[in-house]
Scaffold this active site. Structure first.
Site, PDB file in Angstrom:
ATOM      1  N   SER A  82       9.140  12.565  -2.100  1.00 60.54           N
ATOM      2  CA  SER A  82       7.969  11.823  -2.197  1.00 60.54           C
ATOM      3  C   SER A  82       8.287  11.038  -3.298  1.00 60.54           C
ATOM      4  O   SER A  82       9.102  11.246  -4.255  1.00 60.54           O
ATOM      5  CB  SER A  82       6.591  12.661  -2.499  1.00 60.54           C
ATOM      6  N   HIS A  88      11.826   8.024   3.909  1.00 61.96           N
ATOM      7  CA  HIS A  88      11.555   6.563   4.381  1.00 61.96           C
ATOM      8  C   HIS A  88      12.638   6.296   5.217  1.00 61.96           C
ATOM      9  O   HIS A  88      12.225   5.755   6.515  1.00 61.96           O
ATOM     10  CB  HIS A  88      11.235   5.744   3.319  1.00 61.96           C
ATOM     11  N   GLY A 125       7.197   1.080  -0.758  1.00 61.26           N
ATOM     12  CA  GLY A 125       8.215   0.836  -1.726  1.00 61.26           C
ATOM     13  C   GLY A 125       8.550   2.322  -2.446  1.00 61.26           C
ATOM     14  O   GLY A 125       7.996   3.498  -1.994  1.00 61.26           O
ATOM     15  N   GLN A 134      -6.177   1.437  -1.471  1.00 60.32           N
ATOM     16  CA  GLN A 134      -6.183   2.834  -1.190  1.00 60.32           C
ATOM     17  C   GLN A 134      -6.020   3.860  -2.473  1.00 60.32           C
ATOM     18  O   GLN A 134      -5.910   4.965  -2.526  1.00 60.32           O
ATOM     19  CB  GLN A 134      -5.065   3.102  -0.150  1.00 60.32           C
TER      20      GLN A 134
END
Length: 280
Positions: free
Chosen positions: A188, A38, A32, A62
């Site tokens: 990012s 993306h 998300g 993670q």
């Protein structure tokens, strides 16, 4: 119109229906807080499949104990709009109970030896075990023919390729090119942690990667290239985890400077940890 699914049986019914029609299905897994990088993966997947499923799941296994799981940005409405505009057909939104029905403590872990134990594996112990575990579950849930991952997470892509080969998943893995801001900063979800003062400085990572490539290409010894990169980043205000040159499989190159290589950097600017890489 994109379909949003939270029930596993509904997801499988949808995908099975597509496959009965002879359609190829792609998966784009995400956590998300989506951005252009993306959405470029959705568009890449679309070139290799007839239908695209994207998943949004902030995976607790993670994240390390002092990492940003609790405050990881969540932007569901914007994600949905962006995915629909990018051509995504279905959004899979599992909750933790669906992903880990026995709980995270009893989840069967998956470890990819070797490639997951260096660099990010050393800096973030257990991180790639969490990545492999959740990606394998997503593969089993969606059962795609194709899956797309970004090359910005270069080591993650290598880990997933190894897992897919070793466990014989019948899935083609695509690597999507890094999408950058105008000044070179790799896009990012964590870039929004950067302060207004830090944001211009963050572009130095890409500049240093270019310097590493150029210096290595003219025969500068690898250790010297890496030391110079770390020094340049530290001078700019970063705390460096690593700045290295590796072969594509992430092993250390020998004395020769020919063939394919990749420069990889992980460094902190303030409280924000940034990673980037450059293939050459």
């Amino acid at each position: 119109m994109i379909q949003t699914l939270t029930d596993l049986s509904a997801l499988r019914a949808l995908v099975n229906g597509w496959k009965r029609e002879g359609l190829r299905v792609a998966l784009v897994p995400t956590m998300g807080n989506l951005h252009v990088g993306h959405y470029s993966l959705v568009m890449l997947a679309r070139q290799y499949a007839d239908r695209v499923v994207s998943s949004v799941f902030v995976n607790p296994t993670q994240f390390g104990p002092n990492e940003d799981f609790a405050c990881y940005p969540r932007t569901p409405e914007a994600d949905l709009r962006g995915l629909e505009d990018a051509g995504c057909d279905a959004l899979w939104l599992p909750d933790v109970d669906t992903m880990y029905p026995l709980g995270t403590a009893l989840a069967t872990p998956i470890h990819a030896p070797g490639v997951s134990d260096v660099l990010e594996g050393e800096c973030r112990p257990g991180h790639f075990d969490g990545v492999c575990t959740v990606v394998a579950r997503l593969f089993n849930q969606v059962q795609p023919d194709v899956a797309a991952f970004g090359k910005k997470d270069y080591q993650q892509l290598a880990v997933i390729r190894q897992m897919v080969a070793d466990l014989a998943f019948p899935i083609e893995i695509l690597g999507g090119s890094i999408v950058r801001e105008a000044d070179g900063l790799a896009m990012s979800s964590r870039n929004q942690y950067l302060s207004a003062e830090e944001r211009p400085t963050s572009a130095n990572i890409h500049k240093v990667l270019l310097q590493m490539r150029d210096s290595y290409a003219v025969g500068t010894p690898r250790a010297q290239v890496e030391d110079a990169a770390s020094h340049a980043l530290e001078q700019a205000g970063f705390r460096v985890d690593y700045a290295v040159v590796r072969l594509p499989d992430l092993s250390e190159p020998g004395d020769g400077h020919t063939g394919a290589h990749v420069a990889l950097i992980a460094a902190r600017l303030g409280s924000t940890r940034l990673i980037d890489n450059l293939e050459f």
